[in-house]
Design an enzyme around this catalytic site. Structure first.
Site, PDB file in Angstrom:
ATOM      1  CG  ASP A  81      -1.954 -13.666   1.725  1.00 51.81           C
ATOM      2  OD1 ASP A  81      -1.309 -12.726   1.188  1.00 51.81           O
ATOM      3  OD2 ASP A  81      -1.739 -14.044   2.885  1.00 51.81           O
TER       4      ASP A  81
ATOM      5  CB  SER B 160       3.118   5.369  -1.522  1.00 52.71           C
ATOM      6  OG  SER B 160       2.785   6.408  -0.625  1.00 52.71           O
TER       7      SER B 160
ATOM      8  CE1 TYR C  55       2.428   1.505   2.602  1.00 47.67           C
ATOM      9  CE2 TYR C  55       3.142   3.787   2.745  1.00 47.67           C
ATOM     10  CZ  TYR C  55       2.331   2.815   2.189  1.00 47.67           C
ATOM     11  OH  TYR C  55       1.441   3.159   1.201  1.00 47.67           O
TER      12      TYR C  55
ATOM     13  CE  LYS D 298       2.840   1.082  -0.974  1.00 51.79           C
ATOM     14  NZ  LYS D 298       2.037   0.257  -1.893  1.00 51.79           N
TER      15      LYS D 298
HETATM   16  N1  LIG Z   1      -4.730   5.434   1.305  1.00 46.90           N
HETATM   17  C1  LIG Z   1      -3.582   6.080   1.196  1.00 46.90           C
HETATM   18  O1  LIG Z   1      -3.366   7.105   1.843  1.00 46.90           O
HETATM   19  C2  LIG Z   1      -2.510   5.579   0.254  1.00 46.90           C
HETATM   20  C3  LIG Z   1      -1.530   6.472  -0.186  1.00 46.90           C
HETATM   21  C4  LIG Z   1      -0.542   6.014  -1.057  1.00 46.90           C
HETATM   22  C5  LIG Z   1      -0.548   4.691  -1.461  1.00 46.90           C
HETATM   23  N2  LIG Z   1      -1.508   3.841  -1.004  1.00 46.90           N
HETATM   24  C6  LIG Z   1      -1.464   2.449  -1.476  1.00 46.90           C
HETATM   25  O2  LIG Z   1      -2.650   2.200  -2.177  1.00 46.90           O
HETATM   26  C7  LIG Z   1      -2.914   0.795  -2.114  1.00 46.90           C
HETATM   27  C8  LIG Z   1      -4.365   0.571  -1.704  1.00 46.90           C
HETATM   28  O3  LIG Z   1      -4.541   1.095  -0.412  1.00 46.90           O
HETATM   29  P1  LIG Z   1      -5.934   1.627   0.153  1.00 46.90           P
HETATM   30  O4  LIG Z   1      -5.637   2.913   0.806  1.00 46.90           O
HETATM   31  O5  LIG Z   1      -6.976   1.536  -0.885  1.00 46.90           O
HETATM   32  O6  LIG Z   1      -6.140   0.560   1.334  1.00 46.90           O
HETATM   33  P2  LIG Z   1      -7.398  -0.310   1.790  1.00 46.90           P
HETATM   34  O7  LIG Z   1      -6.992  -0.890   3.099  1.00 46.90           O
HETATM   35  O8  LIG Z   1      -8.660   0.431   1.653  1.00 46.90           O
HETATM   36  O9  LIG Z   1      -7.428  -1.453   0.675  1.00 46.90           O
HETATM   37  C9  LIG Z   1      -6.465  -2.429   0.593  1.00 46.90           C
HETATM   38  C10 LIG Z   1      -7.151  -3.735   0.264  1.00 46.90           C
HETATM   39  O10 LIG Z   1      -6.131  -4.745   0.147  1.00 46.90           O
HETATM   40  C11 LIG Z   1      -6.585  -5.909   0.766  1.00 46.90           C
HETATM   41  N3  LIG Z   1      -5.428  -6.697   1.188  1.00 46.90           N
HETATM   42  C12 LIG Z   1      -4.620  -6.473   2.251  1.00 46.90           C
HETATM   43  N4  LIG Z   1      -3.700  -7.443   2.317  1.00 46.90           N
HETATM   44  C13 LIG Z   1      -3.926  -8.280   1.281  1.00 46.90           C
HETATM   45  C14 LIG Z   1      -3.316  -9.476   0.836  1.00 46.90           C
HETATM   46  N5  LIG Z   1      -2.266 -10.013   1.497  1.00 46.90           N
HETATM   47  N6  LIG Z   1      -3.807 -10.096  -0.249  1.00 46.90           N
HETATM   48  C15 LIG Z   1      -4.878  -9.570  -0.912  1.00 46.90           C
HETATM   49  N7  LIG Z   1      -5.515  -8.461  -0.533  1.00 46.90           N
HETATM   50  C16 LIG Z   1      -5.034  -7.813   0.559  1.00 46.90           C
HETATM   51  C17 LIG Z   1      -7.419  -5.434   1.951  1.00 46.90           C
HETATM   52  O11 LIG Z   1      -8.316  -6.449   2.391  1.00 46.90           O
HETATM   53  C18 LIG Z   1      -8.125  -4.218   1.352  1.00 46.90           C
HETATM   54  O12 LIG Z   1      -9.364  -4.561   0.764  1.00 46.90           O
HETATM   55  C19 LIG Z   1      -1.893   0.200  -1.161  1.00 46.90           C
HETATM   56  O13 LIG Z   1      -0.834  -0.384  -1.896  1.00 46.90           O
HETATM   57  C20 LIG Z   1      -1.402   1.410  -0.389  1.00 46.90           C
HETATM   58  O14 LIG Z   1      -0.096   1.233   0.110  1.00 46.90           O
HETATM   59  C21 LIG Z   1      -2.494   4.250  -0.173  1.00 46.90           C
END
Ligand SMILES: NC(=O)c1ccc[n+]([C@@H]2O[C@H](COP(=O)([O-])OP(=O)(O)OC[C@H]3O[C@@H](n4cnc5c(N)ncnc54)[C@H](O)[C@@H]3O)[C@@H](O)[C@H]2O)c1
Length: 249
Positions: free
Chosen positions: A60, A140, A153, A157
């Site tokens: 975590d 983000s 959120y 970011k």
């Molecule tokens: N998907 C989008 O639209 C988007 C856009 C901009 C930024 N982001 C950022 O990209 C990053 C990845 O997001 P994603 O869309 O791939 O999400 P996702 O939910 O597919 O993947 C996130 C992963 O992080 C893991 N996770 C969550 N909490 C955790 C913790 N406390 N410790 C360890 N692992 C943990 C989850 O189990 C998951 O596998 C994030 O920081 C998100 O804010 C996503």
């Protein structure tokens, strides 16, 4: 020559979404990769998918002991640590700001922001000992051009971006580079949380806000991370690279 030959990377949240895409790309370019995720099964499955150069670790990212152990296990397994990608992130569901309770607020900040502090504490001494390294923090477009319903959120970011710049200037004398990525809405499990509801209308509304007319994909983010992590970017630090199809213009 592969672009990350001889490098060791640790990617958080790499059990799914962008992180998995980054881990796959880094391994294909010659890096050894520690795949860290709070979901142990997902971390192991991703490591299996990526192949022999990957190690799956449950942690975590908001917990000091877990972060220390993940860095130590990576160094024990691969002998060094060159690149840390702070990618793990969560959000509250898109809704009015006053409806997000204190516990959820604290959790979103702990996972998205405190994690960067904890990985700095654990990994900077290792990188200093090696004479350099790279942090890539996944921010983000939310931290540049915020959408309503995601206020807390969005704030995490914005913090990711500023912390990245501040780390960059403070760690430059150690030859440690720090960059951030700012992806636009992407095709991952988090997307429904950002939209509030996953309907064709919501998808259309989001896509219409992106000049290039599509969501981002894990490969888009992985390509940008690869460049910033590689020695090709050795003169680049403190940037927030928008991978956003023009959303922030
Ligand atoms: N998907 C989008 O639209 C988007 C856009 C901009 C930024 N982001 C950022 O990209 C990053 C990845 O997001 P994603 O869309 O791939 O999400 P996702 O939910 O597919 O993947 C996130 C992963 O992080 C893991 N996770 C969550 N909490 C955790 C913790 N406390 N410790 C360890 N692992 C943990 C989850 O189990 C998951 O596998 C994030 O920081 C998100 O804010 C996503």
């Amino acid at each position: 020559m592969k672009r990350l030959e001889g490098k060791v990377a640790l990617v958080t949240g790499a059990g799914s979404g962008f992180g998995l895409g980054i881990a796959e790309k880094f391994a294909a370019e010659g890096a050894k990769v520690a795949i860290v995720d709070i979901k142990e099964e997902a971390a192991k499955a991703a490591a299996h998918q990526v192949g022999a150069s990957a190690l799956g670790l449950a942690a975590d990212v908001s917990k000091t002991a877990d972060v220390k152990a993940a860095v130590q296990k990576t160094v024990d397994a691969f002998g060094r640590l060159d690149i840390v990608v702070n990618n793990a992130g969560i959000s509250h569901r898109n809704r009015p700001m006053l409806e997000v309770d204190e516990e959820e607020f604290d959790r979103v900040f702990a996972v998205n922001v405190k994690s960067i502090y904890l990985f700095a504490q654990a990994a900077v001494p290792v990188m200093r000992g090696q004479g350099g390294g790279v942090f890539i923090n996944v921010g983000s477009t939310a931290g540049i051009r915020p959408r309503p319903g995601l206020t807390w959120y969005n704030g995490t970011k914005g913090a990711v971006h500023l912390i990245s710049k501040s780390m960059a200037v403070e760690l430059a004398p150690d030859r440690i580079r720090v960059c951030a990525l700012a992806p636009v809405a992407g095709e991952t499990p988090l997307l429904a949380t950002f939209m509030g509801e996953d309907t064709p209308q919501k998808r259309e509304q989001f896509i219409n806000s992106i000049p290039l007319g599509r969501f981002s994909k894990p490969e888009d983010i992985a390509n940008a991370a690869l460049y910033l992590a590689s020695d090709e970017a050795s003169m680049i630090t403190g940037v927030v690279l928008e991978v956003d199809g023009g959303r922030c213009i």
